[in-house]
Design an enzyme around this catalytic site. Structure first.
Site, PDB file in Angstrom:
ATOM      1  N   ARG A   8      50.567  41.191  41.147  1.00  0.00           N
ATOM      2  CA  ARG A   8      49.937  42.388  42.299  1.00  0.00           C
ATOM      3  C   ARG A   8      48.310  43.328  41.662  1.00  0.00           C
ATOM      4  O   ARG A   8      47.692  43.080  40.716  1.00  0.00           O
ATOM      5  CB  ARG A   8      50.225  44.057  41.960  1.00  0.00           C
TER       6      ARG A   8
ATOM      7  N   ARG B 129      40.896  41.180  41.071  1.00  0.00           N
ATOM      8  CA  ARG B 129      40.209  42.024  40.686  1.00  0.00           C
ATOM      9  C   ARG B 129      39.707  41.415  39.479  1.00  0.00           C
ATOM     10  O   ARG B 129      38.435  42.262  38.874  1.00  0.00           O
ATOM     11  CB  ARG B 129      40.305  43.754  40.516  1.00  0.00           C
TER      12      ARG B 129
ATOM     13  N   ARG C 184      33.631  41.081  46.654  1.00  0.00           N
ATOM     14  CA  ARG C 184      33.323  43.064  46.950  1.00  0.00           C
ATOM     15  C   ARG C 184      31.798  42.867  46.584  1.00  0.00           C
ATOM     16  O   ARG C 184      31.548  44.204  47.100  1.00  0.00           O
ATOM     17  CB  ARG C 184      34.662  43.190  45.611  1.00  0.00           C
TER      18      ARG C 184
ATOM     19  N   ASP D 210      46.105  45.472  51.508  1.00  0.00           N
ATOM     20  CA  ASP D 210      46.671  46.291  50.236  1.00  0.00           C
ATOM     21  C   ASP D 210      47.771  47.100  50.684  1.00  0.00           C
ATOM     22  O   ASP D 210      48.510  47.927  52.074  1.00  0.00           O
ATOM     23  CB  ASP D 210      45.077  47.580  49.856  1.00  0.00           C
TER      24      ASP D 210
ATOM     25  N   TYR E 143      50.955  59.159  48.142  1.00  0.00           N
ATOM     26  CA  TYR E 143      49.663  58.632  48.512  1.00  0.00           C
ATOM     27  C   TYR E 143      49.234  59.958  49.738  1.00  0.00           C
ATOM     28  O   TYR E 143      48.399  60.063  49.415  1.00  0.00           O
ATOM     29  CB  TYR E 143      49.300  57.303  48.576  1.00  0.00           C
TER      30      TYR E 143
HETATM   31  O1  1CP Z   1      50.238  48.307  41.447  1.00  0.00           O
HETATM   32  C1  1CP Z   1      51.506  48.189  41.797  1.00  0.00           C
HETATM   33  O2  1CP Z   1      52.080  49.386  41.720  1.00  0.00           O
HETATM   34  C2  1CP Z   1      51.537  47.078  43.460  1.00  0.00           C
HETATM   35  C3  1CP Z   1      51.548  48.742  45.167  1.00  0.00           C
HETATM   36  C4  1CP Z   1      50.222  48.462  45.765  1.00  0.00           C
HETATM   37  C5  1CP Z   1      49.723  49.899  44.806  1.00  0.00           C
HETATM   38  C6  1CP Z   1      50.517  51.132  43.773  1.00  0.00           C
HETATM   39  C7  1CP Z   1      49.075  47.883  45.671  1.00  0.00           C
HETATM   40  C8  1CP Z   1      49.512  46.156  45.543  1.00  0.00           C
HETATM   41  N1  1CP Z   1      47.804  48.638  45.830  1.00  0.00           N
HETATM   42  C9  1CP Z   1      48.844  50.153  45.798  1.00  0.00           C
HETATM   43  C10 1CP Z   1      47.340  50.851  45.535  1.00  0.00           C
HETATM   44  C11 1CP Z   1      45.873  50.625  45.411  1.00  0.00           C
HETATM   45  N2  1CP Z   1      44.738  50.251  45.558  1.00  0.00           N
HETATM   46  C12 1CP Z   1      45.557  50.752  43.851  1.00  0.00           C
HETATM   47  C13 1CP Z   1      46.266  52.013  42.565  1.00  0.00           C
HETATM   48  C14 1CP Z   1      45.883  53.040  42.195  1.00  0.00           C
HETATM   49  C15 1CP Z   1      46.636  53.959  41.279  1.00  0.00           C
HETATM   50  O3  1CP Z   1      46.486  54.019  40.492  1.00  0.00           O
HETATM   51  O4  1CP Z   1      47.691  54.728  42.085  1.00  0.00           O
HETATM   52  C16 1CP Z   1      43.954  50.392  43.576  1.00  0.00           C
HETATM   53  C17 1CP Z   1      43.328  50.171  41.987  1.00  0.00           C
HETATM   54  C18 1CP Z   1      44.077  49.670  44.051  1.00  0.00           C
HETATM   55  C19 1CP Z   1      42.562  48.806  45.106  1.00  0.00           C
HETATM   56  C20 1CP Z   1      42.942  47.396  44.991  1.00  0.00           C
HETATM   57  N3  1CP Z   1      43.817  46.942  45.429  1.00  0.00           N
HETATM   58  C21 1CP Z   1      42.555  46.562  45.037  1.00  0.00           C
HETATM   59  C22 1CP Z   1      41.154  46.415  43.409  1.00  0.00           C
HETATM   60  C23 1CP Z   1      40.116  47.195  43.866  1.00  0.00           C
HETATM   61  C24 1CP Z   1      38.747  46.988  44.201  1.00  0.00           C
HETATM   62  O5  1CP Z   1      37.783  47.601  44.660  1.00  0.00           O
HETATM   63  O6  1CP Z   1      38.347  45.911  44.895  1.00  0.00           O
HETATM   64  C25 1CP Z   1      43.257  45.307  44.787  1.00  0.00           C
HETATM   65  C26 1CP Z   1      42.051  43.431  44.273  1.00  0.00           C
HETATM   66  C27 1CP Z   1      43.899  45.673  45.623  1.00  0.00           C
HETATM   67  C28 1CP Z   1      44.986  43.960  46.466  1.00  0.00           C
HETATM   68  C29 1CP Z   1      45.880  44.199  46.262  1.00  0.00           C
HETATM   69  N4  1CP Z   1      46.884  45.337  46.164  1.00  0.00           N
HETATM   70  C30 1CP Z   1      47.920  45.105  45.745  1.00  0.00           C
HETATM   71  C31 1CP Z   1      48.403  43.883  45.840  1.00  0.00           C
HETATM   72  C32 1CP Z   1      50.392  43.978  46.578  1.00  0.00           C
HETATM   73  C33 1CP Z   1      47.363  43.639  46.299  1.00  0.00           C
HETATM   74  C34 1CP Z   1      46.650  42.162  46.717  1.00  0.00           C
HETATM   75  C35 1CP Z   1      47.074  41.265  46.129  1.00  0.00           C
HETATM   76  C36 1CP Z   1      45.539  40.702  44.638  1.00  0.00           C
HETATM   77  O7  1CP Z   1      44.599  40.947  45.350  1.00  0.00           O
HETATM   78  O8  1CP Z   1      46.803  40.151  43.838  1.00  0.00           O
END
Ligand code: 1CP
Length: 326
Positions: free
Chosen positions: A2, A6, A15, A52, A129
């Site tokens: 997940r 990043r 990004r 996401d 959320y």
């Molecule tokens: O972490 C988990 O529990 C998985 C489920 C989940 C959640 C809670 C995903 C799946 N997204 C989120 C919300 C989210 N999105 C958060 C958590 C915030 C919190 O702590 O409450 C965050 C930090 C993001 C941002 C995000 N999503 C990033 C990094 C940010 C950036 O600026 O680049 C990335 C790379 C993602 C992609 C993502 N989110 C989730 C998945 C399965 C994926 C794609 C797969 C991957 O890239 O690995």
């Protein structure tokens, strides 16, 4: 993994040029960042589409921004149950077709090397959320809704469930080969609350997706439930019909296997913080983890998302050790 992308410099380079949700919405970019970990690490056995969980609230009409160093932010969260009426359920999945396009393109580009996983947030996690307006340590507002607006909470969970079902079916139509449902905020729930506001909707999602896939003659795909912090409800989770249960690192694999029985695949569960240890320590921990899970009905993974500063060589040590142990 997940949010796996990043920690990769090649992801950060994409990004630096494009906003987070622009990457999600542009199939070529989403495909490119999905493929990046596969190019770097030869021992990855699967891939998860770049997107996401918060694209669903967006498709319902809410604004979600990704703030660097902060995470997701909703400028206008749900403040009052009457705000539910403003959500646009009609056409929500048609506004998510870009995810399907990214999946189809990525399936072609992967050329069968590894399977491609599709995913969604689960209803309660998305509701949290939408009410909190972003990540929250306490979920105070959501808990206030649970206490004072229970009927409206269930009304919104039902709406999210309907959208999620059609969204997952669309992902399979587009080429997803496994579906993972993230109930990431289950760690805020008691066993009783999990049984009331999470489990019934997770079960509906699983059942309806399987029925709709059958009706459309799309065959079947396995489904994974990852309910973070719900190790207290593994018995309940094992009754939901999912082929795989994802475990966070607090759950002992041997105990989990005793509870869920032999018919369900387990996934997990190295603590992501262990990836800050030396490669030799990571190797020992990983081999021990595989030994505890056993080699049957097991998907090796972390117990939650990888953190951004994880050293690149740690992921190599982890994935290589999994293959060594298997
Ligand atoms: O972490 C988990 O529990 C998985 C489920 C989940 C959640 C809670 C995903 C799946 N997204 C989120 C919300 C989210 N999105 C958060 C958590 C915030 C919190 O702590 O409450 C965050 C930090 C993001 C941002 C995000 N999503 C990033 C990094 C940010 C950036 O600026 O680049 C990335 C790379 C993602 C992609 C993502 N989110 C989730 C998945 C399965 C994926 C794609 C797969 C991957 O890239 O690995």
């Amino acid at each position: 993994m997940r949010q796996a992308g990043r920690y990769l410099p090649e992801f950060q380079a994409v990004r630096a040029k494009h906003d987070f949700f622009t990457v999600c919405r542009t199939p070529e970019l989403a495909c490119e960042v999905t493929l990046q970990p596969l190019r770097r690490y030869e021992h990855l056995d699967a891939s998860i589409i770049f997107s996401d969980i918060l694209v669903i609230p967006q498709a319902l009409g809410m604004t979600v921004e990704m703030h660097p160093g902060v995470g997701p932010v909703f400028p206008n969260p749900l403040q009052d149950p009457s705000d539910i009426d403003q959500l646009q359920e009609d056409g929500a999945v048609s506004r998510l077709l870009y995810v399907g396009k990214a999946i189809t393109l990525t399936r072609h580009k992967i050329e069968g090397k590894v399977p491609l996983i599709g995913f969604t947030g689960a209803p309660f996690t998305l509701l949290g959320y939408m009410i909190e307006g972003g990540g929250s340590k306490t979920m105070a507002k959501t808990k206030d809704w649970l206490q004072n607006h229970s009927k409206d909470v269930h009304r919104l969970l039902q709406m999210l469930t309907r959208v999620i079902i059609d969204y997952l079916v669309m992902q399979v139509e587009s080429g997803a080969q496994l579906l993972q449902v993230f109930e990431s905020s289950a760690d805020h729930l008691t066993r009783e609350q999990f049984a009331d506001i999470s489990a019934p909707y997770l079960k509906d999602i699983r059942n309806e997706v399987k029925i709709k896939l059958g009706e459309k003659q799309l065959g079947q795909v396995p489904m994974t439930i990852f309910a973070k912090g719900a190790g207290h409800s593994l018995d309940v989770q094992s009754q939901l019909g999912y082929e795989t249960i994802g475990l966070d690192w607090t759950v002992d694999p041997v105990e989990a296997r005793k509870i869920v029985g032999d018919g369900i695949t387990l996934q997990g569960n190295l603590d992501p913080q262990d990836l800050y240890k030396t490669p030799e320590e990571i190797r020992n921990l990983t081999i021990n983890m595989v030994r505890k899970f056993g080699k049957l009905r097991y998907i090796a993974n972390l117990g939650h998302g990888i953190t951004p500063q994880t050293p690149l060589e740690s992921m190599a040590a982890f994935t290589e050790s999994v293959h060594e142990a298997l």
